[in-house]
Scaffold this motif. Structure first.
Motif, short mmCIF file in Angstrom:
data_model
loop_
_atom_site.label_atom_id
_atom_site.label_comp_id
_atom_site.label_asym_id
_atom_site.label_seq_id
_atom_site.Cartn_x
_atom_site.Cartn_y
_atom_site.Cartn_z
N ASP A 90 29.09 45.31 31.43
CA ASP A 90 29.92 46.48 31.75
C ASP A 90 30.79 46.13 32.96
N ARG A 91 31.54 47.11 33.42
CA ARG A 91 32.50 46.88 34.51
C ARG A 91 31.83 46.28 35.76
N ASP A 92 30.74 46.87 36.20
CA ASP A 92 30.08 46.41 37.43
C ASP A 92 29.42 45.04 37.25
N GLU A 93 28.76 44.85 36.12
CA GLU A 93 28.10 43.57 35.88
C GLU A 93 29.13 42.46 35.69
N ALA A 94 30.24 42.76 35.03
CA ALA A 94 31.30 41.75 34.86
C ALA A 94 31.88 41.35 36.22
N LEU A 95 32.07 42.32 37.10
CA LEU A 95 32.55 42.02 38.45
C LEU A 95 31.57 41.12 39.19
N ALA A 96 30.29 41.40 39.04
CA ALA A 96 29.28 40.57 39.71
C ALA A 96 29.33 39.13 39.18
N TRP A 97 29.49 38.95 37.86
CA TRP A 97 29.53 37.59 37.29
C TRP A 97 30.85 36.89 37.60
N ARG A 98 31.89 37.64 37.96
CA ARG A 98 33.16 37.01 38.38
C ARG A 98 33.11 36.60 39.84
N THR A 99 32.19 37.18 40.61
CA THR A 99 32.17 36.94 42.06
C THR A 99 30.87 36.25 42.49
N HIS A 100 29.93 36.99 43.02
CA HIS A 100 28.76 36.39 43.68
C HIS A 100 27.74 35.78 42.72
N LYS A 101 27.71 36.17 41.46
CA LYS A 101 26.77 35.57 40.50
C LYS A 101 27.36 34.37 39.75
N SER A 102 28.64 34.11 39.94
CA SER A 102 29.30 33.08 39.13
C SER A 102 28.81 31.68 39.48
N ASP A 103 28.90 30.81 38.50
CA ASP A 103 28.53 29.41 38.64
C ASP A 103 29.81 28.60 38.49
N PRO A 104 30.12 27.71 39.42
CA PRO A 104 31.38 26.95 39.32
C PRO A 104 31.45 26.04 38.09
N ARG A 105 30.33 25.75 37.46
CA ARG A 105 30.32 24.90 36.27
C ARG A 105 30.62 25.69 34.99
N ALA A 106 30.63 27.00 35.07
CA ALA A 106 30.81 27.84 33.88
C ALA A 106 32.26 27.80 33.40
N PHE A 107 32.41 27.99 32.09
CA PHE A 107 33.76 28.14 31.53
C PHE A 107 34.09 29.62 31.58
N MET A 108 35.19 29.96 32.23
CA MET A 108 35.55 31.36 32.39
C MET A 108 36.97 31.61 31.91
N LEU A 109 37.08 32.45 30.90
CA LEU A 109 38.38 32.96 30.48
C LEU A 109 38.39 34.40 30.97
N LEU A 110 38.87 34.58 32.19
CA LEU A 110 38.83 35.92 32.76
C LEU A 110 40.23 36.40 33.07
N ARG A 111 40.41 37.67 32.88
CA ARG A 111 41.64 38.35 33.23
C ARG A 111 41.24 39.54 34.09
N SER A 112 41.79 39.60 35.29
CA SER A 112 41.39 40.63 36.25
C SER A 112 41.70 42.04 35.76
N TYR A 113 42.66 42.18 34.89
CA TYR A 113 43.03 43.51 34.39
C TYR A 113 42.19 43.95 33.20
N VAL A 114 41.24 43.13 32.75
CA VAL A 114 40.30 43.50 31.69
C VAL A 114 38.94 43.65 32.35
N PRO A 115 38.44 44.87 32.51
CA PRO A 115 37.23 45.08 33.32
C PRO A 115 35.92 44.66 32.66
N GLN A 116 35.86 44.55 31.34
CA GLN A 116 34.60 44.23 30.67
C GLN A 116 34.62 42.78 30.20
N ALA A 117 33.42 42.28 29.90
CA ALA A 117 33.32 40.87 29.49
C ALA A 117 32.05 40.65 28.69
N VAL A 118 31.96 39.43 28.15
CA VAL A 118 30.77 38.96 27.47
C VAL A 118 30.40 37.62 28.11
#
Length: 156
Positions: A90-118
């Protein structure tokens, strides 16, 4: 014989407000060149707007697809057999995985204007990538498409 069809297709287009900003960049360029005359001002308006529009368009052209037993996220193509169970964020969990929970080795296709993710764990032991993070406007649909693997995907 049944052909593999796309089960999910999404384009992460930029929001309309970004296009307004692109026009504002063109107007700013025109104002900067106004002291040089009318033609340079028009050139600044056209050139600045065109350049800013190209940048917005290219950033907003990322596609997410599930097709032929693979997840296609931007330029990456990952076989579904190398991925684990998707987690809808959800919005809050996606924000957490984009910031403090993220791993620099992960592949991330993120767009800041899309609040949800998988977030999908990578299960291939040869791949150092721990997970794939994909921004999406329909996370439940994407997760469902990732778990429905076509029967002929293993043979291709």
């Amino acid at each position: 014989m049944q052909q593999a069809t796309e089960t999910y297709d999404e384009r992460l287009t930029a929001p309309r407000s970004w296009w307004v900003i692109a026009v504002a960049v063109g107007i700013s360029c025109a104002l900067m060149l106004l002291p040089l005359g009318t033609l340079p001002m028009l050139g600044g308006l056209i050139g600045g707007t065109a350049l800013a529009s190209v940048m917005v368009s290219s950033y907003g052209s990322a596609r997410v697809r599930v097709v032929a037993g693979s997840l296609v996220a931007g330029r990456a193509r990952i076989p579904l057999t190398a991925l684990g169970t998707p987690e809808v964020l959800d919005r809050d969990e996606a924000l957490a995985w984009r910031t403090h929970k993220s791993d620099p080795r992960a592949f991330m296709l993120l767009r800041s204007y899309v609040p949800q993710a998988v977030r999908i764990p990578v299960t291939d032991p040869e791949d150092p990538t721990p997970y794939v993070y994909v921004s999406t406007r329909a996370p439940e649909r994407l997760a469902a498409a990732l778990t429905r693997q076509p029967p002929d995907a293993l043979g291709s």
